[in-house]
Write a protein that holds these residues in place. Structure first.
Motif, short mmCIF file in Angstrom:
data_model
loop_
_atom_site.label_atom_id
_atom_site.label_comp_id
_atom_site.label_asym_id
_atom_site.label_seq_id
_atom_site.Cartn_x
_atom_site.Cartn_y
_atom_site.Cartn_z
N LEU A 50 0.83 -1.21 0.00
CA LEU A 50 0.00 0.00 0.00
C LEU A 50 0.86 1.26 0.00
O LEU A 50 0.55 2.23 -0.70
CB LEU A 50 -0.94 0.01 1.21
CG LEU A 50 -2.15 -0.91 1.13
CD1 LEU A 50 -2.88 -0.96 2.47
CD2 LEU A 50 -3.11 -0.47 0.03
N ALA A 51 1.93 1.25 0.76
CA ALA A 51 2.81 2.41 0.82
C ALA A 51 3.44 2.70 -0.55
O ALA A 51 3.66 3.87 -0.90
CB ALA A 51 3.90 2.20 1.87
N ALA A 52 3.69 1.66 -1.32
CA ALA A 52 4.26 1.84 -2.66
C ALA A 52 3.28 2.53 -3.60
O ALA A 52 3.69 3.09 -4.62
CB ALA A 52 4.69 0.49 -3.23
N HIS A 53 2.00 2.49 -3.27
CA HIS A 53 0.96 3.12 -4.10
C HIS A 53 0.21 4.17 -3.27
O HIS A 53 -0.99 4.37 -3.46
CB HIS A 53 -0.01 2.06 -4.62
CG HIS A 53 0.65 1.02 -5.47
ND1 HIS A 53 1.03 1.26 -6.77
CD2 HIS A 53 1.04 -0.25 -5.19
CE1 HIS A 53 1.61 0.17 -7.26
NE2 HIS A 53 1.63 -0.75 -6.32
N ALA A 54 0.92 4.84 -2.38
CA ALA A 54 0.29 5.76 -1.43
C ALA A 54 -0.53 6.86 -2.09
O ALA A 54 -1.52 7.33 -1.51
CB ALA A 54 1.36 6.37 -0.52
N GLY A 113 -10.84 5.33 -3.14
CA GLY A 113 -9.60 4.91 -3.77
C GLY A 113 -9.18 3.51 -3.38
O GLY A 113 -9.96 2.70 -2.89
N LEU A 114 -7.91 3.25 -3.55
CA LEU A 114 -7.32 1.94 -3.27
C LEU A 114 -7.20 1.74 -1.76
O LEU A 114 -6.54 2.52 -1.08
CB LEU A 114 -5.94 1.87 -3.92
CG LEU A 114 -5.15 0.58 -3.75
CD1 LEU A 114 -5.81 -0.57 -4.51
CD2 LEU A 114 -3.71 0.78 -4.25
N VAL A 115 -7.84 0.69 -1.24
CA VAL A 115 -7.81 0.47 0.21
C VAL A 115 -7.26 -0.89 0.60
O VAL A 115 -7.24 -1.25 1.77
CB VAL A 115 -9.20 0.68 0.86
CG1 VAL A 115 -9.62 2.13 0.76
CG2 VAL A 115 -10.24 -0.23 0.23
#
Length: 198
Positions: free
Chosen positions: A22-26, A193-195
């Motif tokens: 997730l951090a890589a796509h923050a 968004g992305l979760v």
């Protein structure tokens, strides 16, 4: 309490692989934070839960499991976790972290990294609903199914504390197109968004 960027600087073993993903796509993730495993450990220790849970579940014999007994004790164990209090300092720390992350107003969901089951809360400052959702999530470790899985897998009821993700909005739903675009096996997408990348 950690931002995703702060969590990504820690070893995967302490924050779980999904947190790093997730951090890589923050940029695609709505407001989020990670409650570290140490926060849960401190809660258990300060509330004397290891001793209380051990005493409560002492009648359970893994070699000759009485499932009816385990079911009754699991319900009591969950109640014990949900009704035990965090110290005021810990509560205030959580509230400040929710505010700093922009998670102290509106809908949030909490879940363990790598898992899809979530607890939801509609939060107003200071964040009491999120605190209750966090304790409900922790109590899930003491359901009949969770206890049975630990007994089958490890032969004991003990467990290690784990981190918890707190994300803005409702839980996401699987989105195959987003997963393919990101080159991952699964992606959970919500209205904000992305979760999830479990």
């Amino acid at each position: 309490m950690l931002t995703l960027a702060e969590a990504a600087r820690l070893p995967v073993a302490s924050v779980e692989a999904e947190t790093h993903r997730l951090a890589a796509h923050a940029a695609e993730v709505p407001a989020a934070m990670l409650v570290p495993a140490t926060f849960e450990e401190e809660f258990y220790r300060r509330a004397n839960l290891p001793e209380q849970l051990s005493r409560l579940l002492s009648p359970v014999n893994p070699a000759r499991l009485d499932e009816d007994l385990l079911d009754t004790l699991a319900t009591q164990a969950q109640t014990l976790v949900r009704t035990s209090s965090l110290l005021d300092d810990a509560v205030q720390l959580l509230y400040r972290a929710l505010g700093n992350a922009g998670l102290n107003l509106g809908e949030v969901h909490l879940r363990r990294p790598g898992e899809r089951e979530a607890e939801t809360a509609l939060v107003v400052p200071p964040g009491t609903a999120a605190l209750h959702a966090l304790k409900r999530l922790w109590a899930r470790d003491w359901t009949f199914d969770a206890l049975l899985a630990r007994l089958d897998g490890a032969g004991s009821i003990g467990l290690e504390a784990r981190p918890t993700l707190v994300l803005a909005g409702p839980p996401g739903v699987p989105d195959a197109a987003r997963a393919a675009a990101l080159g991952v096996g699964a992606a959970l997408v919500g209205p904000l968004g992305l979760v999830g990348l479990p």
